[in-house]
Every structure is written in structure tokens, then in C-alpha cells.
Motif scaffolding. Structure first.
Motif, PDB file in Angstrom:
ATOM      1  N   PRO A   1     -24.721  -1.172 -29.709  1.00 16.98           N
ATOM      2  CA  PRO A   1     -25.252   0.074 -30.491  1.00 16.98           C
ATOM      3  C   PRO A   1     -25.196  -0.107 -32.201  1.00 16.98           C
ATOM      4  O   PRO A   1     -24.330  -0.856 -32.567  1.00 16.98           O
ATOM      5  CB  PRO A   1     -24.499   1.275 -29.998  1.00 16.98           C
ATOM      6  CG  PRO A   1     -22.991   0.776 -29.668  1.00 16.98           C
ATOM      7  CD  PRO A   1     -23.410  -0.762 -28.991  1.00 16.98           C
ATOM      8  N   ILE A   2     -26.136   0.447 -32.577  1.00 14.06           N
ATOM      9  CA  ILE A   2     -26.181   0.242 -34.043  1.00 14.06           C
ATOM     10  C   ILE A   2     -25.827   1.692 -34.518  1.00 14.06           C
ATOM     11  O   ILE A   2     -26.732   2.508 -33.982  1.00 14.06           O
ATOM     12  CB  ILE A   2     -27.548  -0.151 -34.596  1.00 14.06           C
ATOM     13  CG1 ILE A   2     -27.954  -1.513 -34.118  1.00 14.06           C
ATOM     14  CG2 ILE A   2     -27.606   0.055 -36.207  1.00 14.06           C
ATOM     15  CD1 ILE A   2     -27.042  -2.790 -34.411  1.00 14.06           C
ATOM     16  N   GLU A   3     -24.771   1.779 -35.219  1.00 21.03           N
ATOM     17  CA  GLU A   3     -24.576   3.301 -35.716  1.00 21.03           C
ATOM     18  C   GLU A   3     -25.420   3.765 -36.599  1.00 21.03           C
ATOM     19  O   GLU A   3     -25.539   3.188 -37.802  1.00 21.03           O
ATOM     20  CB  GLU A   3     -23.282   3.301 -36.262  1.00 21.03           C
ATOM     21  CG  GLU A   3     -22.098   3.077 -35.259  1.00 21.03           C
ATOM     22  CD  GLU A   3     -22.157   4.052 -34.133  1.00 21.03           C
ATOM     23  OE1 GLU A   3     -22.280   5.250 -34.327  1.00 21.03           O
ATOM     24  OE2 GLU A   3     -21.413   3.601 -33.001  1.00 21.03           O
ATOM     25  N   ARG A   4     -26.267   4.692 -36.347  1.00 16.07           N
ATOM     26  CA  ARG A   4     -27.382   5.299 -37.401  1.00 16.07           C
ATOM     27  C   ARG A   4     -27.107   6.574 -37.654  1.00 16.07           C
ATOM     28  O   ARG A   4     -27.810   7.338 -38.583  1.00 16.07           O
ATOM     29  CB  ARG A   4     -28.839   4.973 -36.988  1.00 16.07           C
ATOM     30  CG  ARG A   4     -29.126   3.710 -36.436  1.00 16.07           C
ATOM     31  CD  ARG A   4     -30.668   3.496 -36.727  1.00 16.07           C
ATOM     32  NE  ARG A   4     -31.105   2.140 -36.283  1.00 16.07           N
ATOM     33  CZ  ARG A   4     -30.956   1.104 -36.981  1.00 16.07           C
ATOM     34  NH1 ARG A   4     -30.427   1.007 -38.008  1.00 16.07           N
ATOM     35  NH2 ARG A   4     -31.419   0.018 -36.219  1.00 16.07           N
ATOM     36  N   ASP A   5     -25.916   7.291 -37.340  1.00 13.74           N
ATOM     37  CA  ASP A   5     -25.961   8.526 -37.498  1.00 13.74           C
ATOM     38  C   ASP A   5     -25.512   9.088 -38.957  1.00 13.74           C
ATOM     39  O   ASP A   5     -25.546  10.080 -39.420  1.00 13.74           O
ATOM     40  CB  ASP A   5     -24.696   9.282 -36.759  1.00 13.74           C
ATOM     41  CG  ASP A   5     -23.314   8.451 -36.809  1.00 13.74           C
ATOM     42  OD1 ASP A   5     -23.376   7.333 -37.043  1.00 13.74           O
ATOM     43  OD2 ASP A   5     -22.427   9.057 -36.397  1.00 13.74           O
ATOM     44  N   LYS A   6     -25.139   7.797 -39.812  1.00 12.41           N
ATOM     45  CA  LYS A   6     -24.952   8.133 -40.990  1.00 12.41           C
ATOM     46  C   LYS A   6     -25.706   7.444 -42.119  1.00 12.41           C
ATOM     47  O   LYS A   6     -25.475   7.254 -43.139  1.00 12.41           O
ATOM     48  CB  LYS A   6     -23.524   7.565 -41.521  1.00 12.41           C
ATOM     49  CG  LYS A   6     -22.361   8.186 -40.640  1.00 12.41           C
ATOM     50  CD  LYS A   6     -21.673   9.346 -41.237  1.00 12.41           C
ATOM     51  CE  LYS A   6     -20.295   9.784 -40.348  1.00 12.41           C
ATOM     52  NZ  LYS A   6     -20.429   9.962 -38.644  1.00 12.41           N
ATOM     53  N   SER A   7     -27.057   7.123 -41.456  1.00 11.16           N
ATOM     54  CA  SER A   7     -28.110   6.448 -42.313  1.00 11.16           C
ATOM     55  C   SER A   7     -29.095   7.134 -42.729  1.00 11.16           C
ATOM     56  O   SER A   7     -30.045   6.878 -43.113  1.00 11.16           O
ATOM     57  CB  SER A   7     -28.573   5.266 -41.340  1.00 11.16           C
ATOM     58  OG  SER A   7     -29.247   5.835 -40.062  1.00 11.16           O
ATOM     59  N   ASP A   8     -29.034   8.445 -42.663  1.00 10.30           N
ATOM     60  CA  ASP A   8     -29.983   9.600 -43.277  1.00 10.30           C
ATOM     61  C   ASP A   8     -31.435   9.388 -42.179  1.00 10.30           C
ATOM     62  O   ASP A   8     -32.318   9.864 -42.561  1.00 10.30           O
ATOM     63  CB  ASP A   8     -30.425   8.941 -44.700  1.00 10.30           C
ATOM     64  CG  ASP A   8     -30.927  10.102 -45.536  1.00 10.30           C
ATOM     65  OD1 ASP A   8     -30.708  11.331 -45.184  1.00 10.30           O
ATOM     66  OD2 ASP A   8     -31.827   9.920 -46.288  1.00 10.30           O
ATOM     67  N   SER A   9     -30.882   9.044 -40.992  1.00  3.44           N
ATOM     68  CA  SER A   9     -31.975   9.183 -39.921  1.00  3.44           C
ATOM     69  C   SER A   9     -32.361  10.686 -39.474  1.00  3.44           C
ATOM     70  O   SER A   9     -31.495  11.331 -39.346  1.00  3.44           O
ATOM     71  CB  SER A   9     -31.555   8.333 -38.596  1.00  3.44           C
ATOM     72  OG  SER A   9     -32.444   8.478 -37.816  1.00  3.44           O
ATOM     73  N   ILE A  10     -33.508  11.173 -39.508  1.00  4.97           N
ATOM     74  CA  ILE A  10     -33.729  12.515 -39.492  1.00  4.97           C
ATOM     75  C   ILE A  10     -33.336  12.944 -38.125  1.00  4.97           C
ATOM     76  O   ILE A  10     -32.806  13.846 -37.733  1.00  4.97           O
ATOM     77  CB  ILE A  10     -35.289  12.699 -39.729  1.00  4.97           C
ATOM     78  CG1 ILE A  10     -35.719  12.718 -41.167  1.00  4.97           C
ATOM     79  CG2 ILE A  10     -35.643  13.998 -39.090  1.00  4.97           C
ATOM     80  CD1 ILE A  10     -37.041  12.762 -41.350  1.00  4.97           C
ATOM     81  N   LYS A  11     -33.348  11.939 -37.052  1.00  8.94           N
ATOM     82  CA  LYS A  11     -33.177  12.394 -35.636  1.00  8.94           C
ATOM     83  C   LYS A  11     -31.549  12.587 -35.747  1.00  8.94           C
ATOM     84  O   LYS A  11     -31.320  13.492 -34.882  1.00  8.94           O
ATOM     85  CB  LYS A  11     -33.515  11.416 -34.508  1.00  8.94           C
ATOM     86  CG  LYS A  11     -32.663  10.267 -34.701  1.00  8.94           C
ATOM     87  CD  LYS A  11     -33.159   9.416 -33.274  1.00  8.94           C
ATOM     88  CE  LYS A  11     -32.331   8.373 -32.952  1.00  8.94           C
ATOM     89  NZ  LYS A  11     -32.841   7.524 -31.796  1.00  8.94           N
ATOM     90  N   TRP A  12     -30.828  11.928 -36.439  1.00 10.56           N
ATOM     91  CA  TRP A  12     -29.479  11.973 -36.438  1.00 10.56           C
ATOM     92  C   TRP A  12     -28.927  13.311 -37.257  1.00 10.56           C
ATOM     93  O   TRP A  12     -27.971  14.097 -36.996  1.00 10.56           O
ATOM     94  CB  TRP A  12     -28.452  10.779 -36.943  1.00 10.56           C
ATOM     95  CG  TRP A  12     -28.722  10.038 -35.564  1.00 10.56           C
ATOM     96  CD1 TRP A  12     -29.340   8.852 -35.334  1.00 10.56           C
ATOM     97  CD2 TRP A  12     -28.135   9.971 -34.397  1.00 10.56           C
ATOM     98  NE1 TRP A  12     -29.379   7.953 -34.302  1.00 10.56           N
ATOM     99  CE2 TRP A  12     -28.501   8.858 -33.587  1.00 10.56           C
ATOM    100  CE3 TRP A  12     -27.060  10.929 -33.815  1.00 10.56           C
ATOM    101  CZ2 TRP A  12     -28.072   8.669 -32.247  1.00 10.56           C
ATOM    102  CZ3 TRP A  12     -26.791  10.542 -32.579  1.00 10.56           C
ATOM    103  CH2 TRP A  12     -27.040   9.377 -31.823  1.00 10.56           C
ATOM    104  N   LYS A  13     -29.443  13.553 -38.463  1.00 10.15           N
ATOM    105  CA  LYS A  13     -29.147  14.456 -39.304  1.00 10.15           C
ATOM    106  C   LYS A  13     -29.673  15.691 -38.943  1.00 10.15           C
ATOM    107  O   LYS A  13     -28.764  16.674 -39.388  1.00 10.15           O
ATOM    108  CB  LYS A  13     -29.967  13.911 -40.596  1.00 10.15           C
ATOM    109  CG  LYS A  13     -29.564  14.698 -41.897  1.00 10.15           C
ATOM    110  CD  LYS A  13     -30.248  14.281 -43.189  1.00 10.15           C
ATOM    111  CE  LYS A  13     -31.596  14.439 -43.379  1.00 10.15           C
ATOM    112  NZ  LYS A  13     -31.961  13.918 -44.588  1.00 10.15           N
ATOM    113  N   LEU A  14     -30.796  15.955 -38.409  1.00  9.33           N
ATOM    114  CA  LEU A  14     -30.967  17.201 -37.945  1.00  9.33           C
ATOM    115  C   LEU A  14     -30.625  17.554 -36.506  1.00  9.33           C
ATOM    116  O   LEU A  14     -31.054  18.741 -35.925  1.00  9.33           O
ATOM    117  CB  LEU A  14     -32.647  17.389 -38.063  1.00  9.33           C
ATOM    118  CG  LEU A  14     -33.148  16.982 -39.298  1.00  9.33           C
ATOM    119  CD1 LEU A  14     -34.529  17.307 -39.308  1.00  9.33           C
ATOM    120  CD2 LEU A  14     -32.580  18.271 -40.481  1.00  9.33           C
TER     121      LEU A  14
END
Length: 58
Positions: A8-21
């Protein structure tokens, strides 16, 4: 060609809208948003190479 879809690639801290919201929209943070257009896998090496080659073109 074999590609690693298990790491997995951790994208929850990458300013990705799907994770940010996620929390704002659903009220939970332990959900797994499964959007089709925004995959959480690394880009396959041939695609990375093609993009790099295209970036070299004036």
C-alpha cells in the motif's frame, strides 16, 4: 510483466481529497474509501518511464 499490488501507498497525509474529507463526509476515519479514479497503488514502472520520456520532449 509482474507488478506489486500488495504494497500500500500511504496517501492519507498527501492532501488527497478522498482521504482529507473522509471524516467530514462520513463521520469516521477508519473507513476505506474505494474511489475508482484515485488508486492507492504505485504507478507501474512502464507508465513512469513513458511519462518521464514525454516530459523530455520540448
Amino acid at each position: 510483466m509482474k507488478f506489486d499490488f500488495d504494497t500500500p501507498i500511504e496517501r492519507d497525509k498527501s492532501d488527497s481529497i478522498k482521504w482529507k474529507l473522509l471524516h467530514k463526509k462520513f463521520g469516521y476515519e477508519d473507513l476505506l474509501p474505494l474511489w475508482v479514479a484515485d488508486m492507492d497503488f504505485a504507478i507501474a514502472p512502464p507508465i513512469q518511464a513513458a511519462i518521464a520520456r514525454r516530459n523530455q520532449h520540448p
